[in-house]
Design a protein around this motif. Sequence first.
Motif: not given
Lengths: 143, 371
Positions: B171-177, B189-190, B193-194
């Motif tokens: 996936g994208g290298e910079t996951p949303s935060d 999904r990122a 999971l966070q």
Amino acid sequence: MSTLARAPAERLAALWEASALPSPEEPGGYEWLRRPESGAVMLRGRAGAVGAPFNLGEMTVTRGALRLASGEVGHAWVQGRDKRKATLAALADALMQTGAAREVETAILSPLREEAGARAEARAARAAATKVEFFTMVRGEDG
Amino acid sequence: MYVAVKGGERAIDNAHAWLAEARRGDVSVPELSLAQIREQMTLAVNRVMAEGSLHDPDLAALAIKQARGDLIEAIFLVRAYRTTLPRFGHSVPLETSEMAVSRRVSATFKDAPGGQVLGPTFDYTHRLIDFALAAEGEAPEAPTAPPLAERTPHIAEFLDAEGLLQSEPEGGETPSDLTRQPLAFPADRALRLQALARADEGFTLSLAYSTQRGYGRNHPFVGELRVGMVAVEAEIPELGFAVEIGEVELTECETVNQFAGSRTEPPQFTRGYGLTLGHCERKAISMALVDRAMRWKELGEDDVGAPAQDEEFVLSHCDNIQATGFLEHIKLPHYVDFQAELELIRQLRREAEAAQAQARAEAQAAKEAAQ
């Protein structure tokens, strides 16, 4: 840097105290480029261990940078919030580029490495003792 | 009429002073040190780190002491503290396949390379209170064996190699935060999971249990559960390359889920994933089950309306600090709100009574007229 980063703060301080290295409190030895500052680094995992990265949670980190009077620059990024640990780690990083490198290696780095190795070894040895040995139950009929 | 009042300062100060005294407890009993909490209440410390979303065992131990052992209060303290920390950056994705495992079990493959390593587990204990622990004794010592030389690869690798396991999309290298932007739906999904990694253990456990009981059943096997130390590497801007800046204990759970195939996917196993800071295996397994349940859309499964499938429901309610903040605020003074409600009820009562009285009078008048 990695040995210093994960070293227990008290242990690093004790080894430094016992060594012939200059105390960070001695005036005139270095100047700060960045005073030790505590913050956080976001730890990332991967979905399913191999997929897209995600943010797992943060870890405390202290960083600092200094320049010795002789000009060498030392950086530190260490785990935890201990500013003195970051100071000693930056100082060690700088001194590794000077004539004191051997003393840093023998008095600080090598004992820290050995102790970290011993801790990992102790865990691995205990884990090995809990490894399951399967054995098949032989049934009697065909015996 | 309600007149705003100020007050309670002295009462609050004295309440906090009593809190401090109560925290200390009976002074004839020795005070707890942070090292004692960190070393002997390790799993509480781990839970506070996981849900506080900050790895720092000494800080978590201090929070537990300050919170008198109330773990959600301790998590609150850690969350509040972490907002004061400058963010130096992020780590390189942690390599859990390189984990120095203290525990690694698989419920699917008996003879996986690396073997079944039980580690310090409560499993197979009889859950009988051990009265021997009430007395101070010699420090117990665990047996040792020569450390295992072989690697401990992820068990999913084997199924993956055969093509029987759904592969994880890069996936994208910079996951949303979600600590930087507010949660928005649909969540990728990122983000899910966070949110789950810091979610309340009890809530996650109950949702996972609900999927097992049939509310969005997804037939999980624990393909692998592993606990151990993982090195943390981060790119240091001053140096321009990545170096190791520490190590953390992690718990990882990969589930292998039965999947009959759907309109878009062939029959294969699918996966759920759980990862937590510290040793929190109940949480990691629960997280994997809930992660899998929320993946119904991408797998082309039916939405059976189960709570665990509803990402908006799950993600909006899984954070115990948000939940407890909103829940507990209702015990704080609401005098003005309530006064307004009280006025409203009284007025409605007056109107209702007046209406009833009028109806009675009209009925009486009608009755008299009929006579």
